[in-house]
Design an enzyme around this catalytic site. Structure first.
Site, short mmCIF file in Angstrom:
data_model
loop_
_atom_site.label_atom_id
_atom_site.label_comp_id
_atom_site.label_asym_id
_atom_site.label_seq_id
_atom_site.Cartn_x
_atom_site.Cartn_y
_atom_site.Cartn_z
CE LYS A 224 -4.98 -1.08 1.54
NZ LYS A 224 -5.78 -0.62 2.17
NE ARG A 258 -8.72 -7.36 -0.37
CZ ARG A 258 -8.32 -6.22 -1.52
NH1 ARG A 258 -7.48 -5.47 -0.89
NH2 ARG A 258 -8.63 -6.78 -2.41
#
Length: 301
Positions: A224, A258
């Site tokens: 991210k 995840r």
């Protein structure tokens, strides 16, 4: 009190120490990470084979990226997601998750074999929770400040941990009111979703506080932006930073990871589970070795 059980369909997992690894499958042409490499159905199925072979505990299929981009209609999202879930259901014996904020897509996904509704909108669609309850599905309640696909470059919070925790408690109460049991309600702080890099880091460090809300905690930190910001790294250079985030998250109580790179994160999760289990065992033996009069006494009146 950290959750110790997670239900996915008819399966129940002991997550006292062991984090589960959720492999990401994007059936989108504009994913921030893979840029559409698994948009074609056969490419997605091939990627799923890799993730399962690497040790994925469950697979998460999405048809619309979270960030801004071209509009995707409900019909188009259905066309992307439902055939993919059906194909995966035929080939793999792992729980399937649908990454959608539309109740109609989620309901159809459950009929196609999904057992989890991963909703980054915080259940903005009023039909989302009733659809999950009717299907016996598990849901992921994710914090987001504005909403999916809405730019939020300068988010402000008085206290980001307090704001996120309060939001997640409220969403969990909505899910419980709809008939979902605690082990079918998963929480996600929503790193990068309406957060600066510093705010995302603060929330990652506060994972133990969020895990103490009493539901399984999902961590979605893989590759991210906040990791890229602190290290000055492009998307394809964030693997090691992602592993570090997973290790810290596992130590602090996150129990679903995840991720894009399942094999490496599976190893990290296995090591962290062994460490926490060993620590728990040592604590138990230490308590057993203490003299009876030194042990905590419980009022039995």
């Amino acid at each position: 009190m950290h959750a110790t059980r997670l239900c996915l369909g008819e399966r129940t997992y002991d997550i006292t120490d062991r984090p589960l690894v959720m492999g990401i499958l994007n059936r989108t042409p504009d994913s921030f990470y893979d840029k559409g490499t698994t948009y074609a159905l056969d490419a997605l199925v091939r990627r799923a084979h890799v993730l399962v072979d690497e040790g994925a505990d469950l697979l998460d299929v999405g048809g619309v990226k979270a960030g801004p981009g071209p509009a995707v209609s409900e019909d188009e999202e259905m066309e992307r997601v439902i055939p993919a879930l059906s194909a995966l259901r035929e080939r793999f014996d792992v729980p399937l998750s649908v990454d959608t904020w539309r109740a109609s897509v989620a309901a159809e996904a459950y009929r196609a074999g999904a057992v989890v509704g991963n909703d980054i909108s915080g259940f903005a669609d009023p039909g989302y929770l009733p659809a999950a309850a009717a299907a016996g599905a598990t849901v992921v309640a994710t914090h987001i400040r504005l909403g999916p696909r809405i730019p939020d470059p300068e988010p402000v919070y008085d206290d980001v941990v307090e704001a996120v925790a309060g939001y997640l408690v409220e969403r969990a109460s909505w899910a419980a009111a709809a008939g979902l049991s605690p082990e079918r309600i998963v929480l996600d702080a929503g790193l990068d979703l309406g957060k600066t890099a510093e705010q995302s880091l603060t929330l990652l460090r506060a994972s133990e506080t969020l895990a103490d809300l009493g539901h399984p905690l999902l961590l979605s930190a893989s590759n991210k932006t906040f990791l890229g910001v602190i290290l000055g790294l492009e998307i394809g250079e964030r693997r090691d930073a992602s592993l570090a985030a997973t290790a810290l998250g596992a130590a602090l109580g996150c129990r679903i990871m995840r991720v894009h790179d399942v094999a490496a994160h599976r190893q990290v999760c296995t090591v962290m589970a062994a460490i926490t289990a060993a620590h728990r065992s040592m604590q138990h033996r230490s308590m057993q070795d203490r003299p009876q009069h030194d042990r905590p006494q419980h009022d039995t009146r």
